[in-house]
Design an enzyme around this catalytic site. Sequence first.
Site, PDB file in Angstrom:
ATOM      1  N   LEU A   6     -53.011 106.482  23.854  1.00 18.82           N
ATOM      2  CA  LEU A   6     -51.600 106.835  23.790  1.00 18.82           C
ATOM      3  C   LEU A   6     -51.073 107.202  25.172  1.00 18.82           C
ATOM      4  O   LEU A   6     -49.926 106.900  25.508  1.00 18.82           O
ATOM      5  CB  LEU A   6     -51.376 107.992  22.816  1.00 18.82           C
ATOM      6  CG  LEU A   6     -49.907 108.393  22.658  1.00 18.82           C
ATOM      7  CD1 LEU A   6     -49.112 107.275  21.989  1.00 18.82           C
ATOM      8  CD2 LEU A   6     -49.773 109.680  21.860  1.00 18.82           C
ATOM      9  N   TYR A   7     -51.906 107.859  25.979  1.00 16.23           N
ATOM     10  CA  TYR A   7     -51.490 108.175  27.353  1.00 16.23           C
ATOM     11  C   TYR A   7     -51.051 106.908  28.077  1.00 16.23           C
ATOM     12  O   TYR A   7     -49.967 106.846  28.678  1.00 16.23           O
ATOM     13  CB  TYR A   7     -52.642 108.839  28.101  1.00 16.23           C
ATOM     14  CG  TYR A   7     -52.441 108.881  29.594  1.00 16.23           C
ATOM     15  CD1 TYR A   7     -51.465 109.690  30.159  1.00 16.23           C
ATOM     16  CD2 TYR A   7     -53.222 108.096  30.445  1.00 16.23           C
ATOM     17  CE1 TYR A   7     -51.263 109.720  31.535  1.00 16.23           C
ATOM     18  CE2 TYR A   7     -53.034 108.120  31.818  1.00 16.23           C
ATOM     19  CZ  TYR A   7     -52.053 108.933  32.358  1.00 16.23           C
ATOM     20  OH  TYR A   7     -51.861 108.960  33.716  1.00 16.23           O
ATOM     21  N   ALA A   8     -51.888 105.871  28.033  1.00 16.44           N
ATOM     22  CA  ALA A   8     -51.550 104.611  28.695  1.00 16.44           C
ATOM     23  C   ALA A   8     -50.292 103.996  28.091  1.00 16.44           C
ATOM     24  O   ALA A   8     -49.449 103.442  28.816  1.00 16.44           O
ATOM     25  CB  ALA A   8     -52.720 103.644  28.586  1.00 16.44           C
TER      26      ALA A   8
END
Length: 335
Positions: free
Chosen positions: A151-153
Amino acid sequence: MTYLVTGTAGFIGNFLALALLKRGETVIGVDNLSPYYDIRLKEARLKRLAKFENFTEARIDIADLSSLKMVFETHKPSIVINLAAQAGVRHSIDHPHDYAHSNLSGFLNVLECCRHGDIDHLLYASTSSAYGANTRQPFKETHSADHPVSLYAATKRANELMAHSYSHLYNLPTSGLRFFTVYGPWGRPDMAYFKFTKAISDGVSIDIYNHGDMYRDFTYIDDIIDGIIKLCDVIPSPNPKWNSQKPKRGTSGVAPFEVYNIGNRQVVNLLDFISILEDKIGKNAQKNLLPMQPGDVYLTHANTDKLENVTGFAPNTPLEVGLAKFVDWYKDFYG
């Protein structure tokens, strides 16, 4: 010229603000001192900036639109560099809403303030993690970045798409900066090299994922800062060579928009990295070999031709030199 830098209590933002201040620039630093990791380290970083008369601190959250608007209206920056974000691939697995708050809502607020603030250039942190499931190496800005595995990416890739839309709609020049595994003194305690150094120094075992069969393009902090500062003066304009029938990623023919890799262009195996770290610390690691973690990628490798073409600069600090500087700082800071 007035620079507004978000994330000035963070690793990259602190080094960037310090470099700009030493050049005599006026810097407005924005940070909310998130408790994601040790606040004492963040406060110590800020002390490095506080001694400069040309530094002004605004302790606010970029997700607080009214407060951010006030900073823009008061200081009227010419260049904005957004480095504030919720970082960490693994943290995003269990705390997804933190990323929506800072990386999506917060970045939208930055875009809105830049839109109304008549700024010359917005630069913002993206990540090599955006390449995700793509295994074509080395990574180029024109390669696919549409299959993130964390999700960060995904939020960082979303930042690039959001920036493009604002660049197109409001003629706002934006540059996305895909950083590759940044390390160095004053770094982030959640990063592997920091965790390894602490554990090895304390005689505690270290967790090594995918049994050490991973590769990273480690980039020293000074090279990251040099790249950012040089790109500040490279203000995007619509690319006349862009073909809407065969649209290349990382640039645009309908907007003043660009994306750049900033990486060291050298791939290092994780076990070799640990071996160098052991040598600099003077102690051997106790290794706990584990399977691959969700959200991790097997390999990152930067192609920085685009950065070099527009700035004449390519990161080149050897890993042995950078890790020696980090270990020296760690021993001095933590005793």
